[in-house]
Design a protein around this motif. Structure first.
Motif, PDB file in Angstrom:
ATOM      1  N   HIS A 155       0.819  -1.213   0.000  1.00 46.15           N
ATOM      2  CA  HIS A 155       0.000   0.000   0.000  1.00 46.15           C
ATOM      3  C   HIS A 155       0.863   1.277   0.000  1.00 46.15           C
ATOM      4  O   HIS A 155       0.542   2.259  -0.685  1.00 46.15           O
ATOM      5  N   HIS A 159       1.204   4.543  -2.496  1.00 47.35           N
ATOM      6  CA  HIS A 159       1.197   5.992  -2.255  1.00 47.35           C
ATOM      7  C   HIS A 159       2.369   6.678  -2.967  1.00 47.35           C
ATOM      8  O   HIS A 159       2.229   7.793  -3.468  1.00 47.35           O
ATOM      9  N   SER A 183       0.252   9.467   6.148  1.00 47.70           N
ATOM     10  CA  SER A 183      -1.108   8.929   6.052  1.00 47.70           C
ATOM     11  C   SER A 183      -1.664   8.714   7.455  1.00 47.70           C
ATOM     12  O   SER A 183      -1.092   9.157   8.448  1.00 47.70           O
ATOM     13  N   ASP A 360      -6.604   7.133   0.005  1.00 45.43           N
ATOM     14  CA  ASP A 360      -6.555   5.758  -0.497  1.00 45.43           C
ATOM     15  C   ASP A 360      -7.373   5.560  -1.772  1.00 45.43           C
ATOM     16  O   ASP A 360      -8.494   6.053  -1.881  1.00 45.43           O
TER      17      ASP A 360
END
Ligand code: KG4
Ligand code: ZN
Length: 400
Positions: A155, A159, A183, A360
């Protein structure tokens, strides 16, 4: 390459189909279809994300979102298929942990023709394990049905790769690059010598910056997720030119290393409210302007800390490109401040994702997976065992 990407690491269910070209030298991504369902309204009631609630909502939404994306990308062909029972049994086994998902899945996909997709990318971590598992099981079930490889994707690498997607900024990334990832779960400085070669050179010792925004917002009585609420209040304070009264610390700003700490800042907000806003009945009472003043001071503190550590890393590692990723870079003031670094450091390129790609989404997962598949085509051969890894870290991927 056409990539179907799936993201379910936290409270957004996201599915996209992305056309990727150009390799790692000049990657370009065209979004053929994209759908995102935010669970925020569901989690608002609880003031935060409950993993089992997130999991249930992902399981409900994945099939309809994929159907929409196939339709938007003109890949939805209705056709009675004739898959053998054995295949459905295998898929039922893959989806057994995900409540109600199998029946949904079978009803829909037994009537849909296999789309022309090269591979499926799915977030395997970091994130909430039950939430990650739904996306992984769904991706593996599709991979099985359509005989398409499935690639697990980090993940946070997503980003980073978010800056490569449909941005008006065509300038190429020059290495060494530095990524500032901000985040809800992470605050990290990552040195990138090349795609696939990540080294975390600084990180938070306690709360992530987005988490601090959310917690501070909660103290101020603002709804979840609070980052955007604080930034609205702070902007109000600036446009109204309210006098600056509240003072908060800048934790670890002079620590000399590249680490962060935001839990003290959050506690300082609490103490400030207690010491300045309590009336004789011990109630915390403030005016809207006082709240806005504190929100602005909070945002200013975060910005100063992030800038100081990032600039230190830029100098220390002779950085040519600064990449910023993660939900907190949706913040207008933070975007403005980091944009100014290009003028301050000659030759430095600053890459910031479009606002919609900061929080996201699944398009960034396709982008990260494309880079990995390009560097290491072997991962496209054969079905992989994929596990949810809640604490997955960025590292050297040994791709070259
Ligand atoms: O990257 P992201 O969507 O999810 C995670 O991977 O965690 O980041 C979510 C975080 C939340 O903490 C949210 O409050 C914060 O990003 N955020 C903001 C803003 N928009 C979202 N923080 C500050 N200002 C904003 N405008
Ligand atoms: Zn994220």
């Amino acid at each position: 390459m056409k990539i179907l990407s799936i993201e379910t690491s936290c409270d957004e269910t996201a599915v996209s189909i992305v056309l990727a070209n150009g390799g790692v030298e000049s990657p370009s991504f065209e979004i053929l279809g994209n759908a995102l369902f935010s669970q925020i309204d569901i989690h608002k009631e609880f003031g935060g994300v409950y993993p089992m609630v997130a999991k249930r909502e992902h399981a409900k939404k994945l099939t309809p979102l994929l159907e929409k994306v196939l339709l938007d990308s003109k890949m939805l062909k209705i056709e009675e298929t004739d898959y053998p029972d054995k295949l459905w049994n295998d898929i039922e086994f893959i989806l057994k942990k995900e409540e109600g998902l199998y029946l949904n899945f079978k009803n829909k996909f037994e009537k849909i023709k296999k789309p022309e997709i090269d591979f499926i990318a799915v977030t395997s971590g970091p994130g909430l394990a039950p939430a990650l598992w739904v996306g992984i099981s769904f991706a593996l079930a599709l991979g099985k049905l359509w005989e398409i490889p499935v690639i697990p994707t980090n993940h946070m690498e997503g980003h980073i790769a978010s800056v490569l997607i449909e941005n008006n900024d065509e300038r190429k990334i020059i290495f060494p690059a530095l990524a500032l990832l901000i985040s809800g779960g992470h605050t990290e400085l990552v040195n990138i010598n090349n795609w696939g070669e990540y080294k975390i050179v600084g990180s938070t010792r306690d709360d992530a910056v987005g988490e601090a925004f959310d917690k501070a917002a909660r103290m101020l009585g603002l709804p979840y997720p609070g980052g955007v609420e604080i930034s609205k209040l702070a902007e109000y304070a600036r446009t109204k030119n309210l006098s600056k009264i509240a003072k908060l610390p800048r934790p670890m700003i002079h620590s000399g290393n590249l680490d962060f700490s935001f839990s003290g800042l959050k506690t300082a907000v609490l103490y400030y409210m207690r010491d300045n806003w309590k009336n004789e009945n011990n109630e915390i009472i403030s005016t809207d302007d006082e709240k806005a003043d504190l929100a602005r001071e909070f945002e200013d503190s975060v910005i100063e800390i992030l800038l100081k550590k990032t600039e230190q890393a830029i100098v220390q590692y002779c950085i040519k490109t600064l990449i910023i990723g993660g939900g907190v870079i949706a913040n207008k003031k933070i975007r403005e401040n980091f944009g100014l670094l290009e003028a301050k450091y000659e030759g430095l390129l600053v890459k910031i994702p479009a606002k919609s790609l900061s929080t996201d989404n699944s398009m960034m997962i396709a982008a990260a997976a494309y880079l990995n598949a390009y560097l290491n085509p072997a991962i496209l051969k054969g079905q992989q065992e994929i596990e949810a890894k809640g604490n997955l870290k960025l590292g050297i991927l040994n791709l070259h």
